[in-house]
Write a protein that holds these residues in place. Structure first.
Motif, PDB file in Angstrom:
ATOM      1  N   GLY A   1       7.433  -2.392  -5.550  1.00 36.89           N
ATOM      2  CA  GLY A   1       6.526  -2.403  -6.668  1.00 36.89           C
ATOM      3  C   GLY A   1       5.171  -1.843  -6.281  1.00 36.89           C
ATOM      4  O   GLY A   1       4.962  -1.395  -5.155  1.00 36.89           O
ATOM      5  N   ILE A   2       4.284  -1.891  -7.226  1.00 34.35           N
ATOM      6  CA  ILE A   2       2.924  -1.393  -7.035  1.00 34.35           C
ATOM      7  C   ILE A   2       1.959  -2.567  -7.102  1.00 34.35           C
ATOM      8  O   ILE A   2       2.090  -3.435  -7.966  1.00 34.35           O
ATOM      9  CB  ILE A   2       2.557  -0.361  -8.114  1.00 34.35           C
ATOM     10  CG1 ILE A   2       3.401   0.885  -7.921  1.00 34.35           C
ATOM     11  CG2 ILE A   2       1.084  -0.018  -8.089  1.00 34.35           C
ATOM     12  CD1 ILE A   2       3.167   1.941  -8.962  1.00 34.35           C
ATOM     13  N   ILE A   3       0.990  -2.596  -6.203  1.00 40.51           N
ATOM     14  CA  ILE A   3      -0.030  -3.640  -6.238  1.00 40.51           C
ATOM     15  C   ILE A   3      -0.923  -3.387  -7.444  1.00 40.51           C
ATOM     16  O   ILE A   3      -1.526  -2.332  -7.576  1.00 40.51           O
ATOM     17  CB  ILE A   3      -0.847  -3.668  -4.932  1.00 40.51           C
ATOM     18  CG1 ILE A   3       0.067  -4.044  -3.771  1.00 40.51           C
ATOM     19  CG2 ILE A   3      -2.028  -4.624  -5.055  1.00 40.51           C
ATOM     20  CD1 ILE A   3      -0.582  -3.964  -2.414  1.00 40.51           C
ATOM     21  N   SER A   4      -0.959  -4.379  -8.340  1.00 43.33           N
ATOM     22  CA  SER A   4      -1.747  -4.211  -9.555  1.00 43.33           C
ATOM     23  C   SER A   4      -3.084  -4.941  -9.517  1.00 43.33           C
ATOM     24  O   SER A   4      -3.993  -4.605 -10.262  1.00 43.33           O
ATOM     25  CB  SER A   4      -0.941  -4.678 -10.780  1.00 43.33           C
ATOM     26  OG  SER A   4      -0.568  -6.031 -10.639  1.00 43.33           O
ATOM     27  N   LYS A   5      -3.198  -5.938  -8.631  1.00 41.76           N
ATOM     28  CA  LYS A   5      -4.460  -6.667  -8.511  1.00 41.76           C
ATOM     29  C   LYS A   5      -4.531  -7.273  -7.117  1.00 41.76           C
ATOM     30  O   LYS A   5      -3.539  -7.760  -6.599  1.00 41.76           O
ATOM     31  CB  LYS A   5      -4.553  -7.758  -9.576  1.00 41.76           C
ATOM     32  CG  LYS A   5      -5.927  -8.349  -9.705  1.00 41.76           C
ATOM     33  CD  LYS A   5      -6.051  -9.202 -10.958  1.00 41.76           C
ATOM     34  CE  LYS A   5      -7.482  -9.659 -11.090  1.00 41.76           C
ATOM     35  NZ  LYS A   5      -7.697 -10.437 -12.294  1.00 41.76           N
ATOM     36  N   VAL A   6      -5.715  -7.224  -6.510  1.00 39.99           N
ATOM     37  CA  VAL A   6      -5.893  -7.746  -5.162  1.00 39.99           C
ATOM     38  C   VAL A   6      -6.816  -8.959  -5.206  1.00 39.99           C
ATOM     39  O   VAL A   6      -7.842  -8.954  -5.884  1.00 39.99           O
ATOM     40  CB  VAL A   6      -6.499  -6.661  -4.235  1.00 39.99           C
ATOM     41  CG1 VAL A   6      -6.753  -7.220  -2.849  1.00 39.99           C
ATOM     42  CG2 VAL A   6      -5.598  -5.444  -4.181  1.00 39.99           C
ATOM     43  N   PHE A   7      -6.427  -9.995  -4.468  1.00 43.79           N
ATOM     44  CA  PHE A   7      -7.211 -11.216  -4.334  1.00 43.79           C
ATOM     45  C   PHE A   7      -7.582 -11.364  -2.856  1.00 43.79           C
ATOM     46  O   PHE A   7      -7.045 -10.657  -2.008  1.00 43.79           O
ATOM     47  CB  PHE A   7      -6.399 -12.422  -4.817  1.00 43.79           C
ATOM     48  CG  PHE A   7      -5.928 -12.298  -6.233  1.00 43.79           C
ATOM     49  CD1 PHE A   7      -6.775 -12.558  -7.294  1.00 43.79           C
ATOM     50  CD2 PHE A   7      -4.628 -11.903  -6.518  1.00 43.79           C
ATOM     51  CE1 PHE A   7      -6.338 -12.441  -8.603  1.00 43.79           C
ATOM     52  CE2 PHE A   7      -4.182 -11.779  -7.816  1.00 43.79           C
ATOM     53  CZ  PHE A   7      -5.041 -12.050  -8.867  1.00 43.79           C
ATOM     54  N   PRO A   8      -8.481 -12.277  -2.511  1.00 44.83           N
ATOM     55  CA  PRO A   8      -8.883 -12.410  -1.101  1.00 44.83           C
ATOM     56  C   PRO A   8      -7.728 -12.628  -0.123  1.00 44.83           C
ATOM     57  O   PRO A   8      -7.723 -12.086   0.968  1.00 44.83           O
ATOM     58  CB  PRO A   8      -9.830 -13.615  -1.112  1.00 44.83           C
ATOM     59  CG  PRO A   8     -10.410 -13.611  -2.485  1.00 44.83           C
ATOM     60  CD  PRO A   8      -9.298 -13.138  -3.386  1.00 44.83           C
ATOM     61  N   LYS A   9      -6.715 -13.413  -0.498  1.00 48.00           N
ATOM     62  CA  LYS A   9      -5.622 -13.694   0.434  1.00 48.00           C
ATOM     63  C   LYS A   9      -4.240 -13.370  -0.134  1.00 48.00           C
ATOM     64  O   LYS A   9      -3.229 -13.776   0.428  1.00 48.00           O
ATOM     65  CB  LYS A   9      -5.664 -15.159   0.846  1.00 48.00           C
ATOM     66  CG  LYS A   9      -6.899 -15.497   1.655  1.00 48.00           C
ATOM     67  CD  LYS A   9      -6.837 -16.886   2.207  1.00 48.00           C
ATOM     68  CE  LYS A   9      -8.088 -17.128   3.030  1.00 48.00           C
ATOM     69  NZ  LYS A   9      -8.003 -18.306   3.835  1.00 48.00           N
ATOM     70  N   LYS A  12      -1.225  -9.255  -6.524  1.00 45.81           N
ATOM     71  CA  LYS A  12      -0.260  -9.285  -7.618  1.00 45.81           C
ATOM     72  C   LYS A  12       0.486  -7.952  -7.596  1.00 45.81           C
ATOM     73  O   LYS A  12      -0.135  -6.887  -7.561  1.00 45.81           O
ATOM     74  CB  LYS A  12      -0.980  -9.473  -8.954  1.00 45.81           C
ATOM     75  CG  LYS A  12      -0.053  -9.592 -10.132  1.00 45.81           C
ATOM     76  CD  LYS A  12      -0.846  -9.876 -11.394  1.00 45.81           C
ATOM     77  CE  LYS A  12       0.095 -10.000 -12.570  1.00 45.81           C
ATOM     78  NZ  LYS A  12      -0.642 -10.254 -13.812  1.00 45.81           N
ATOM     79  N   VAL A  13       1.818  -8.016  -7.610  1.00 45.64           N
ATOM     80  CA  VAL A  13       2.645  -6.818  -7.516  1.00 45.64           C
ATOM     81  C   VAL A  13       3.469  -6.660  -8.786  1.00 45.64           C
ATOM     82  O   VAL A  13       4.073  -7.615  -9.268  1.00 45.64           O
ATOM     83  CB  VAL A  13       3.587  -6.902  -6.293  1.00 45.64           C
ATOM     84  CG1 VAL A  13       4.508  -5.704  -6.233  1.00 45.64           C
ATOM     85  CG2 VAL A  13       2.778  -7.026  -5.013  1.00 45.64           C
ATOM     86  N   MET A  14       3.489  -5.433  -9.329  1.00 48.20           N
ATOM     87  CA  MET A  14       4.340  -5.125 -10.470  1.00 48.20           C
ATOM     88  C   MET A  14       5.630  -4.516  -9.912  1.00 48.20           C
ATOM     89  O   MET A  14       5.627  -3.404  -9.383  1.00 48.20           O
ATOM     90  CB  MET A  14       3.672  -4.135 -11.419  1.00 48.20           C
ATOM     91  CG  MET A  14       4.559  -3.789 -12.599  1.00 48.20           C
ATOM     92  SD  MET A  14       3.790  -2.728 -13.833  1.00 48.20           S
ATOM     93  CE  MET A  14       3.190  -1.375 -12.852  1.00 48.20           C
ATOM     94  N   PRO A  15       6.757  -5.247  -9.988  1.00 49.30           N
ATOM     95  CA  PRO A  15       8.002  -4.724  -9.426  1.00 49.30           C
ATOM     96  C   PRO A  15       8.600  -3.615 -10.285  1.00 49.30           C
ATOM     97  O   PRO A  15       8.258  -3.469 -11.476  1.00 49.30           O
ATOM     98  CB  PRO A  15       8.919  -5.951  -9.408  1.00 49.30           C
ATOM     99  CG  PRO A  15       8.391  -6.834 -10.475  1.00 49.30           C
ATOM    100  CD  PRO A  15       6.903  -6.589 -10.537  1.00 49.30           C
ATOM    101  N   LEU A  16       9.498  -2.839  -9.706  1.00 49.64           N
ATOM    102  CA  LEU A  16      10.157  -1.750 -10.426  1.00 49.64           C
ATOM    103  C   LEU A  16      10.935  -2.243 -11.639  1.00 49.64           C
ATOM    104  O   LEU A  16      11.157  -1.485 -12.569  1.00 49.64           O
ATOM    105  CB  LEU A  16      11.121  -1.009  -9.503  1.00 49.64           C
ATOM    106  CG  LEU A  16      10.508  -0.215  -8.371  1.00 49.64           C
ATOM    107  CD1 LEU A  16      11.604   0.329  -7.479  1.00 49.64           C
ATOM    108  CD2 LEU A  16       9.670   0.913  -8.915  1.00 49.64           C
ATOM    109  N   ILE A  17      11.355  -3.494 -11.631  1.00 49.62           N
ATOM    110  CA  ILE A  17      12.136  -4.020 -12.743  1.00 49.62           C
ATOM    111  C   ILE A  17      11.273  -4.430 -13.928  1.00 49.62           C
ATOM    112  O   ILE A  17      11.789  -4.773 -14.979  1.00 49.62           O
ATOM    113  CB  ILE A  17      13.031  -5.193 -12.295  1.00 49.62           C
ATOM    114  CG1 ILE A  17      12.204  -6.324 -11.718  1.00 49.62           C
ATOM    115  CG2 ILE A  17      14.083  -4.714 -11.321  1.00 49.62           C
ATOM    116  CD1 ILE A  17      12.998  -7.563 -11.373  1.00 49.62           C
ATOM    117  N   SER A  18       9.953  -4.360 -13.780  1.00 50.10           N
ATOM    118  CA  SER A  18       9.043  -4.691 -14.877  1.00 50.10           C
ATOM    119  C   SER A  18       9.123  -3.614 -15.953  1.00 50.10           C
ATOM    120  O   SER A  18       9.170  -2.420 -15.652  1.00 50.10           O
ATOM    121  CB  SER A  18       7.608  -4.772 -14.361  1.00 50.10           C
ATOM    122  OG  SER A  18       6.701  -4.790 -15.438  1.00 50.10           O
TER     123      SER A  18
END
Length: 120
Positions: A1-9, A12-18
């Motif tokens: 998937g593609i990282i859609s949002k980054v947090f400190p630790k 959030k990843v959007m998988p190919l099945i989304s």
């Protein structure tokens, strides 16, 4: 998937099945290209629910059940050659211009424990 949002630790990843995912892909062997889109709104544990769909394959392209599908690299989101899955079934559109195909991902998400992050 593609990282859609980054947090400190975490991230959030959007998988190919989304259903919001779209990836330029090619069929290994014939080189036919299309756009792979997710079909599911939720991540189910049963693997048959993870089917994605290739759209906009030309109707003259050779597409066969079991063909391997890989990232083409042309969308710059994924490098070329990452195996995504295998063709599960094939449909022609009503006008006969394009072929669509369902793809069962190679990844078994229920058993996934580690991931690799590719930085481009």
């Amino acid at each position: 998937g593609i990282i859609s949002k980054v947090f400190p630790k975490s991230a959030k990843v959007m998988p190919l099945i989304s259903p919001n995912s779209a990836v330029d892909v090619e069929l290994n062997g014939s080189g036919a290209r299309g756009i792979l889109k997710g079909k599911q709104d939720q991540l189910y544990l049963h693997r048959s629910h993870w089917v994605t769909r290739i759209e906009y394959l030309g109707n003259a392209e050779k597409v066969e059940l079991g063909d391997l599908v890989s990232s083409s690299g042309l969308d710059k989101a994924y490098p070329r050659g990452l195996v995504i899955g295998k063709i599960q079934n094939i449909q022609k559109d009503e006008k006969g211009l394009f072929v669509s195909a369902d793809v069962l991902p190679e990844v078994d998400f229920a058993k996934l424990r580690e991931v690799a992050v590719i930085i481009q």
